[in-house]
Every structure is written in structure tokens, then in C-alpha cells.
Design a protein around this motif. Structure first.
Motif, mmCIF file in Angstrom:
data_model
loop_
_atom_site.group_PDB
_atom_site.id
_atom_site.type_symbol
_atom_site.label_atom_id
_atom_site.label_comp_id
_atom_site.label_asym_id
_atom_site.label_seq_id
_atom_site.Cartn_x
_atom_site.Cartn_y
_atom_site.Cartn_z
ATOM 1 N N ALA A 145 -28.900 -28.941 -43.943
ATOM 2 C CA ALA A 145 -29.001 -27.835 -43.156
ATOM 3 C C ALA A 145 -29.410 -28.090 -41.712
ATOM 4 C CB ALA A 145 -30.023 -26.725 -43.736
ATOM 5 N N LEU A 164 -27.170 -27.541 -38.482
ATOM 6 C CA LEU A 164 -27.671 -26.978 -37.325
ATOM 7 C C LEU A 164 -27.356 -28.088 -36.076
ATOM 8 C CD1 LEU A 164 -29.760 -24.824 -35.851
ATOM 9 C CD2 LEU A 164 -31.398 -26.495 -36.058
ATOM 10 N N SER A 222 -23.785 -27.838 -35.128
ATOM 11 C CA SER A 222 -23.424 -26.421 -34.783
ATOM 12 C C SER A 222 -24.061 -26.295 -33.304
ATOM 13 C CB SER A 222 -24.009 -25.428 -35.637
ATOM 14 O OG SER A 222 -25.053 -25.271 -35.886
ATOM 15 N N ILE A 228 -20.818 -25.067 -31.069
ATOM 16 C CA ILE A 228 -20.770 -23.755 -30.791
ATOM 17 C C ILE A 228 -21.195 -23.511 -29.476
ATOM 18 C CG2 ILE A 228 -21.792 -21.554 -31.386
ATOM 19 C CD1 ILE A 228 -21.895 -22.209 -34.348
ATOM 20 N N GLN A 240 -26.703 -18.467 -32.030
ATOM 21 C CA GLN A 240 -25.753 -18.090 -33.373
ATOM 22 C C GLN A 240 -26.025 -19.696 -34.106
ATOM 23 O OE1 GLN A 240 -21.936 -18.297 -31.616
ATOM 24 N NE2 GLN A 240 -22.035 -16.116 -31.475
ATOM 25 N N ALA A 241 -26.402 -20.495 -33.591
ATOM 26 C CA ALA A 241 -26.706 -21.807 -34.408
ATOM 27 C C ALA A 241 -28.060 -21.646 -35.351
ATOM 28 C CB ALA A 241 -26.454 -23.184 -33.628
ATOM 29 N N VAL A 301 -29.280 -18.789 -36.206
ATOM 30 C CA VAL A 301 -29.184 -17.681 -37.222
ATOM 31 C C VAL A 301 -28.341 -18.420 -38.326
ATOM 32 C CG1 VAL A 301 -27.801 -15.685 -37.391
ATOM 33 C CG2 VAL A 301 -29.054 -15.780 -35.341
ATOM 34 N N LEU A 302 -27.539 -19.187 -38.163
ATOM 35 C CA LEU A 302 -26.636 -19.965 -39.128
ATOM 36 C C LEU A 302 -27.389 -20.763 -40.071
ATOM 37 C CD1 LEU A 302 -23.844 -19.957 -40.079
ATOM 38 C CD2 LEU A 302 -23.458 -21.938 -38.695
ATOM 39 N N PHE A 303 -28.427 -21.390 -39.417
ATOM 40 C CA PHE A 303 -29.528 -22.143 -40.204
ATOM 41 C C PHE A 303 -30.022 -21.687 -41.499
ATOM 42 C CE2 PHE A 303 -33.523 -24.218 -41.126
ATOM 43 C CZ PHE A 303 -33.166 -25.350 -41.139
ATOM 44 N N ILE A 312 -28.901 -19.353 -43.270
ATOM 45 C CA ILE A 312 -27.670 -19.000 -44.292
ATOM 46 C C ILE A 312 -27.296 -20.046 -45.050
ATOM 47 C CG2 ILE A 312 -25.663 -17.947 -44.129
ATOM 48 C CD1 ILE A 312 -26.473 -16.257 -41.871
ATOM 49 N N VAL A 313 -27.039 -21.209 -44.333
ATOM 50 C CA VAL A 313 -26.466 -22.321 -44.697
ATOM 51 C C VAL A 313 -27.450 -23.182 -45.785
ATOM 52 C CG1 VAL A 313 -26.269 -24.849 -44.079
ATOM 53 C CG2 VAL A 313 -25.177 -22.931 -42.903
#
Length: 123
Positions: free
Chosen positions: A69, A73, A76, A80, A85-86, A88-90, A92-93
Motif C-alpha cells: 500500500a 501510495l 499514485s 495522480i 486523492q492519493a 484517500v486511496l491508501f 482503501i488499498v
């Protein structure tokens, strides 16, 4: 001007407390296998087999997922170019990678155990 004092050929021995430590290996003599390196190679392969014979743990899956992850990160953040956004993605991944990692390890562990049982059955 010519040098009058001969240069020292060995290192000064001793430390600030005045204790002189012996050089080199001071313990037991290495065996013939240890000198040739055969014991280390055999020991490494045995350690690898032992590692594969242990069932997977959620803790190991978590650490592996955390590394993946973090790598995701960093990638991304570069691709990105929007940090929010990156970030927030962490999580979740991370939450997706933990069970994927655990069940992949469990599948590999069970497969190895089946292969060992089949090999033992043939022998």
C-alpha cells in the motif's frame, strides 16, 4: 628531508581503558563444513523450507499489505499529482490488500502441504 623513524607496520592495540583485545576469531575453531561454506548453504535451504512450512498469519499479511500500500501510495502521488486523492486511496488499498495477501499465502501453504504429502506417500 629523509625519514628517520620507521613507520609502524601494525595497528596500535588497546583502547582508552588500556584493555588489549585479541585479534581475529577467539572462539571455537570452525569446522571443515563452515570453512568451505557448505554448512551455511545447507542451513539457508533448511531455513527456507522451515519458513514455507509455517502457516500464514494475519500479522504477516498486514505487513506485506502495508508495504504494497505504501508503494501504491508513492506511485499514485507521482501519477495522480493530487495528494488528497492519493491519501484517500491508501486505506482503501490497504483494506483490500490484507485479505488478498492472507488468502494467497494460505493457498500457497495448502498447496505446499499437499505436495509434501504426495511426495511422502510415494516414498
Amino acid at each position: 628531508m629523509a625519514q628517520t623513524k620507521q613507520k609502524r607496520k601494525t595497528k596500535h592495540r588497546g583502547n582508552a581503558a588500556g584493555i588489549v583485545e585479541s585479534r581475529g576469531r577467539t572462539g571455537r575453531k570452525p569446522t571443515a563444513d563452515e570453512k568451505s561454506g557448505k554448512a551455511k548453504a545447507a542451513n539457508g535451504t533448511q531455513a527456507r523450507k522451515d519458513r514455507f512450512d509455517k502457516p500464514p498469519t494475519w500479522k504477516g499479511a498486514f505487513y506485506r499489505s502495508m508495504a504494497a500500500a505504501v508503494l501504491m501510495l508513492l506511485i499514485s502521488l507521482v501519477l495522480i499529482k493530487q495528494a488528497t486523492q492519493a491519501i484517500v486511496l491508501f486505506p482503501i488499498v490497504l483494506l483490500l490488500y490484507i485479505p488478498i495477501s492472507y488468502y494467497t499465502d494460505l493457498w500457497l501453504y495448502r498447496r505446499r502441504q499437499r505436495q509434501k504429502a504426495a511426495k511422502a506417500g510415494r516414498a
